[in-house]
Every structure is written in C-alpha cells, then in structure tokens.
Design an enzyme around this catalytic site. Structure first.
Site, short mmCIF file in Angstrom:
data_model
loop_
_atom_site.label_atom_id
_atom_site.label_comp_id
_atom_site.label_asym_id
_atom_site.label_seq_id
_atom_site.Cartn_x
_atom_site.Cartn_y
_atom_site.Cartn_z
CE LYS A 177 -6.41 2.15 -0.92
NZ LYS A 177 -7.11 2.23 0.36
CE LYS A 180 -3.70 2.37 2.51
NZ LYS A 180 -4.57 2.35 3.71
CD GLU A 208 5.92 -3.99 3.92
OE1 GLU A 208 5.28 -4.83 4.58
OE2 GLU A 208 6.35 -2.92 4.41
CE1 TYR A 217 -14.81 2.86 -3.23
CE2 TYR A 217 -12.92 3.26 -4.65
CZ TYR A 217 -13.46 3.13 -3.39
OH TYR A 217 -12.66 3.26 -2.28
CB SER A 243 -11.42 7.09 -4.28
OG SER A 243 -10.24 7.62 -3.69
CE LYS A 263 -3.79 8.27 6.63
NZ LYS A 263 -4.99 7.40 6.51
#
Length: 419
Positions: free
Chosen positions: A340, A287, A325, A405, A366, A309
């Site tokens: 992501k 991510k 990871e 979505y 999004s 972040k």
C-alpha cells in the site's frame, strides 16, 4: 455415421455444380444449402479431380498516396550466411512481434494477464447513522449506514461477482480514547456489522482492518506516549484483542494495517489460542507513509491530531526494506502480504511477488481513486479505460487480489454492464 456435407453457391466454378462451395460472408445472412453427399461420395469426387474452389485471396490493400517505396526489411534474409554473420543480429527482421497483435482475437489469445471480479476486494466505509453520507473527496463513495445502505451495496457487488469486502468504521468521537478500547468492543460497530452480513450472506468473504487509528483520540495507529512516541508492544496487546473480537463476530481475514513490529506473530498466537486457527491474516507488509491517503482520512475523520506516521509506516524512498518486512511477516504466520499504495509502488509489488510464495495483495488507495475520478470529470482521461488499465497494471506487477474503491464499477465493466 452422420454424413459430411459440401455447400452450394451461385458462383461460376470449373467443377460440377454439386461440388461448388462458397466462403462465409459476414454481410450475407442467406443460409447455405447442404447438397446431401456422403463422406464416400465427397472423397470419390476429390479423387476424380473435382476439387471445390476456395474463394480468391483478397487483394492487397493500397497504401496512401505519397507512401515511399522501400525494400522490405526482410529482404536481407536472402543474404548468404557469411554476410549475415558479418552484419550481426540486426541484419534481418525475421521476428515481427506485431504479428501477434494484429487482431482482437489474437490479442486476446496471447494476453498474459487477466482481471476478473474475483480478484477484487471492495473497501466499504460504515457508520452508525441511517443515511448514506457522500464523501466529498471520493466521488461515488459513501459512509454507508451499516443496517441498510451497506447491505444494499454488498448485494450490488455480489451480483457482479465481487464477493470480498473490507470494512472501515467511522467511529463517533465520544467513543474514541487514547488507548482505543472501542476497537475490541464485541458489540461495537464492526462486530455488529460482521454478524449482520454473515447472517444474510454466509459465504461473503469479510476482511477487517486491525489498527487503532479509527478508535484513537490521537488519530494514530497505536498508543501515544506523552512525549509523542508510538508505543509498540502495548499497541500490539490491544491489536490482539481487536483481532479476536473480529474473529468471534465471524471475520474471515483480519488485516493488521498498523505497522507495529511483531504484531502478526502476536495476533496469530492470540487467534489460535482462542480457537480461530482458520481465520487468516492479511498483513499490510509494505505500507508506506504516503501522501495518497488523504481522502481516506477524510472519510473516517482519522487524521493524526499531531505529527505524522513516519516512525511506523515505511519511507517511500526505501525498496530493500520491504524485503525485511516480508521475511518477518512470513516467519510470523501471515497468509497474505499487502502493498500500500498500489500504482506508485508497482516495483514493490513485483519485489514481493518474486521473493515470496504467499498471495500478494495491492491496495489502490483513495488518492489513486480520486485522481482518476477527477481526471474523468474534467474529461482529461477516459475514466473507465484508465480504471481498467490501472487495475490490470497491478495484476501484471504480481498482485493476486486488489483492494479498490472501483471494485463495483470495474466488475460491472468486466461483466459488460454500463455504468
């Protein structure tokens, strides 16, 4: 044994009328008549030389006026072997890949990647209200009232083959704290929603988000120390309680999206200790600290109160780090690995696919969704075609499932429905 029949047609042939045939004509709806000959009679007629004529070969289509007359690129295939060796591999064009693309039927037969509603996971935003509230930056998406609007949307998705959803809650500000304790309230918004959906649709696959940012007064995925440092191990402790609360409510797959170190192993141990060995973990393995998340944060009102972040989400410039990871999440017991965002990180999806036997998920986030929607509204692109192509690209890169979505809209297109 049933008899095989020849077909009659009103065309002049040099063979007996009983053996005349015609090719099917897509513009001719007149049914062809069977002549009632047995297999033995047909064979005897052919042996006697009364062979039915096939329709003539179609004439070669004419080229446009002014087309240059050039020798075929294949003519050099007539060169002797010494000439071919002298000229090298480019001496001929015996292989023409376009031959496998020349018709829809051939293209479908040789298509390497497929896309179906079963590959899609539908992210749904929920809130405590009764009304479905539109999300300005995400046309067509809503904060759904969990008691009514959510159930209706899930029903629509299931009707076109999408049976997997992931829930994201818009939590009232009054319930947010610096330690995000509401995340593991077993009577909170997410656990209640899971119980409601499982009661109505027991076979629905429910993914949940495991992270503190929707519940944090700071808007971060973890507990924030007074100097701004995100506390890792203390956050993992909270995430374990959150995952167990979701599993108790009936979640099928918990999805830690926080990017804290060691959280997959700790969550696996917590779930197993509480008797939830059957609950899967989809880890947000790669991510990235991406700028494509803006509309999502508007939807949940979860922007960080300060800073960013980048100390826990990955640097968009890094490639090999995704392997680090991946290896950690595999060793800690992850069942699914997620990348992501999606389209800007196709190389990372392929990297994980080539280096892990686990299922790979991609999140079409999004920002990707909103850009395609905006381009469609402005008539700059064909929205549905770009949507479908983008999802196919994620599958081609190696994603087994796609969080998008577009799930409902795409499934309707795949099922042949109109928007």
């Amino acid at each position: 044994m049933a008899s095989s029949m020849l077909y009659s047609a009103n065309i002049p042939l040099s063979v007996p009328r009983s053996l005349r045939v015609r090719a099917s004509n897509t513009n001719d709806n007149v049914p062809m008549k069977k002549m009632g000959m047995s297999d033995e009679e047909c064979e005897a007629a052919v042996v006697a030389g009364n062979i039915p004529e096939a329709p003539p070969a179609p004439s070669k289509p004419a080229a446009p006026a002014g087309t240059p007359v050039v020798p075929s690129l294949a003519e050099c295939c007539c060169c002797d072997i010494s000439e071919i060796m002298r000229k090298g591999d480019n001496a001929s064009i015996s292989r023409r890949p376009r031959r496998n693309r020349r018709s829809p039927a051939l293209r479908a037969a040789f298509q390497e990647t497929s896309l179906s509603p079963a590959n899609l996971v539908y992210p749904l935003f929920i809130h405590e209200g009764e009304e479905d509230t539109p999300i300005g930056a995400m046309p067509g998406c809503y904060r759904l009232g969990w008691r009514h609007g959510l159930v209706e949307e899930v029903t629509k998705a299931r009707d076109v083959g999408v049976n997997s959803i992931v829930l994201f809650p818009k939590v009232p500000d009054a319930l947010k704290t610096s330690t995000g304790d509401e995340a593991y309230n077993e009577n909170g918004l997410v656990p209640q929603t899971i119980r409601l959906l499982k009661d109505k649709y027991p076979d629905l696959i429910i993914y949940t988000d495991v992270a503190l940012d929707p519940y944090s007064s700071d808007g971060h995925d973890g507990i924030v120390r007074e100097d701004g440092v995100i506390m890792n191990d203390e956050t993992v402790h909270q995430l374990c309680k959150q995952a167990v609360a979701q599993a108790r409510a009936g979640a099928d797959i918990v999805s830690p999206s926080d990017m804290m170190d060691g959280r997959v192993g700790a969550i696996r141990a917590a779930l197993d200790a509480d008797g939830f060995q059957h609950v899967s973990i989809m880890s947000y393995t790669a991510k990235y600290a991406s700028s494509f998340y803006g509309p999502f944060r508007e939807a949940l009102d979860s922007n960080p109160r300060f800073g960013d972040k980048k100390t826990y989400q990955m640097n968009p410039a890094n490639y090999r780090e995704a392997l680090v990871e991946t290896r950690e999440d595999e060793s800690e017991g992850a069942d699914i690995l997620l990348v992501k965002p999606g389209l800007p990180y196709l190389d990372i999806i392929r990297l994980l696919r080539d280096n892990s036997p686990l299922p790979i998920a991609a999140y079409q986030v999004s920002g990707e969704y909103s850009m395609i929607k905006a381009g469609g509204v402005l008539k700059m692109i064909d929205e549905e075609r770009v949507m479908t192509e983008s999802l196919m690209c994620l599958r081609r890169a190696g994603a087994d499932i796609i969080l998008t979505y577009f799930a409902l809209q795409a499934a309707r297109c795949l099922c042949g429905e109109k928007r």
